[in-house]
Motif scaffolding. Structure first.
Motif, PDB file in Angstrom:
ATOM      1  N   ASN A  95      16.689   2.560  39.301  1.00 13.28           N
ATOM      2  CA  ASN A  95      15.545   2.151  40.112  1.00 13.28           C
ATOM      3  C   ASN A  95      14.323   2.092  39.227  1.00 13.28           C
ATOM      4  O   ASN A  95      13.894   3.118  38.709  1.00 13.28           O
ATOM      5  N   CYS A  96      13.824   0.876  39.027  1.00 16.49           N
ATOM      6  CA  CYS A  96      12.699   0.681  38.114  1.00 16.49           C
ATOM      7  C   CYS A  96      11.474   0.224  38.891  1.00 16.49           C
ATOM      8  O   CYS A  96      10.614  -0.475  38.355  1.00 16.49           O
ATOM      9  N   ALA A 112       3.187  -0.271  34.017  1.00 19.28           N
ATOM     10  CA  ALA A 112       3.905   0.763  33.247  1.00 19.28           C
ATOM     11  C   ALA A 112       5.329   0.936  33.774  1.00 19.28           C
ATOM     12  O   ALA A 112       6.289   1.062  33.000  1.00 19.28           O
ATOM     13  N   THR A 113       5.483   0.908  35.104  1.00 16.54           N
ATOM     14  CA  THR A 113       6.814   1.051  35.709  1.00 16.54           C
ATOM     15  C   THR A 113       7.700  -0.125  35.305  1.00 16.54           C
ATOM     16  O   THR A 113       8.873   0.049  34.956  1.00 16.54           O
ATOM     17  N   ALA A 114       7.134  -1.325  35.347  1.00 16.81           N
ATOM     18  CA  ALA A 114       7.893  -2.526  34.993  1.00 16.81           C
ATOM     19  C   ALA A 114       8.342  -2.470  33.537  1.00 16.81           C
ATOM     20  O   ALA A 114       9.500  -2.766  33.213  1.00 16.81           O
ATOM     21  N   ARG A 115       7.438  -2.078  32.658  1.00 20.21           N
ATOM     22  CA  ARG A 115       7.776  -2.047  31.224  1.00 20.21           C
ATOM     23  C   ARG A 115       8.847  -0.993  30.936  1.00 20.21           C
ATOM     24  O   ARG A 115       9.760  -1.228  30.141  1.00 20.21           O
ATOM     25  N   GLU A 119      12.618  -1.819  29.340  1.00 21.56           N
ATOM     26  CA  GLU A 119      13.181  -1.160  28.143  1.00 21.56           C
ATOM     27  C   GLU A 119      14.618  -0.710  28.402  1.00 21.56           C
ATOM     28  O   GLU A 119      15.495  -0.860  27.554  1.00 21.56           O
ATOM     29  N   LYS A 120      14.865  -0.186  29.607  1.00 23.16           N
ATOM     30  CA  LYS A 120      16.233   0.222  29.955  1.00 23.16           C
ATOM     31  C   LYS A 120      17.155  -0.984  30.103  1.00 23.16           C
ATOM     32  O   LYS A 120      18.308  -0.965  29.666  1.00 23.16           O
TER      33      LYS A 120
END
Lengths: 205, 205
Positions: A95-96, A112-115, A119-120
């Motif tokens: 969950n991103c 920040a949450t999106a980035r 990355e994952k």
């Protein structure tokens, strides 16, 4: 099977017609010989984009293959697809998201949450053991400019040859459409929500 | 979360805009109060109709509820969705097809197969313990006149109140569209098959 002798006129015509049609279909199928990892974009305003991606996760699991799901917008609510699919062997579920922009009302945190999510996702897009990567609601991150196309497109383009990627979300950017092998635009012809029905367990959640 | 004091101008505007938008969205959500069993029709020529139905099966299982799937056209090939979903507790899976008309080339047999399948589906449509009934490719049976609307519509209309039904297939009949609560028309904007790619495991199969 009916034998040719006891066919009615309609049945005989049906047999002739379908025999001809089979030749056409078989020729098209014979012409399609390539196997490759596909990029699918499921866009449009209608119901069924994410559901379809989860159906392909189920298909993937049917062959004992691995799938990785990244949900970029949806929050931590305990929805059915996550409750069921995330516990299956072979599934990675991330969950991103923390909900739509109007829920968080915090641009800096949303970016920040999106980035962090991207990355994952990039790790899964570099892992040949993952057969299917679902990037659920990715289109919004591009449209809101939380992620640039220069960040998003190369990891998708450079993924392992046989890995499939499914991208969902409204208003897919033209560059995503260009990159895709298959694009479905889901038109909302009718939706129960407009008739006063809230999101239903097993259908929308 | 960022505090109001340290926001940039853009972030402050974003907060104002999303706060207003949230009020609009929340009002719409508050207006949708009804819970009911839905009829969903997924039609159009694009990729994703059956996949979406199978995604809703996964959602249903996430709540420990039961789903019944009837595949009216597809044959007995061992596809991923069946391999995975049919072995899940809570799922009933019936193959009610032997392939497309041009495969069997036998009108009488196709009609008999369709009718036998519909008899089984009617049992699920009368069973309140089944939360979701998937009628995969049902549209063709109506369009080919293997089943009449008089046979198909009443069992759907008279099903248990909270049961959901998902119907897939191209060219859904206008009476099915009328009956439905939600209709998505999936447009085929691009398909890998036309570029010579055959059906891919985990995506199409």
């Amino acid at each position: 099977m009916s034998t040719t002798e006891d066919l009615t006129e309609e049945e005989r015509r049906h047999k002739q017609r379908t025999r001809k049609h089979k030749a056409v279909v078989d020729a098209k199928i014979a012409a399609a010989k390539v196997d490759k990892g596909l990029v699918l974009v499921l866009t449009g305003n209608g119901k069924g984009k994410s559901s379809s991606a989860f159906g392909m996760v189920a298909r993937t699991l049917g062959y004992g293959r691995r799938a990785a799901v990244f949900q970029f917008i949806k929050g931590k609510e305990d929805v059915g697809e996550r409750a069921f699919l995330s516990r299956q062997p072979g599934v990675t579920w991330e969950n991103c998201g923390e909900g739509f922009t109007w829920e968080t009302q915090d641009l800096r945190r949303d970016i920040a949450t999106a980035r962090a999510g991207w990355e994952k996702a990039k790790q899964a897009l570099a892992d040949p053991a993952v057969s299917l990567v679902v990037l659920d609601e990715l289109t919004y991150l591009i449209n809101y400019r939380y992620l640039s196309l220069d960040e998003v497109l190369p990891p998708i383009r450079n993924r392992p040859d046989m890995q499939h990627v499914v991208i969902t979300g409204r208003a897919a950017h033209a560059d995503l459409v260009d990159l895709a092998d298959t694009v479905s635009a889901i038109r909302d012809e009718k939706h129960a929500f407009r008739a006063g029905v809230r999101a239903q367990v097993g259908i929308d959640l």
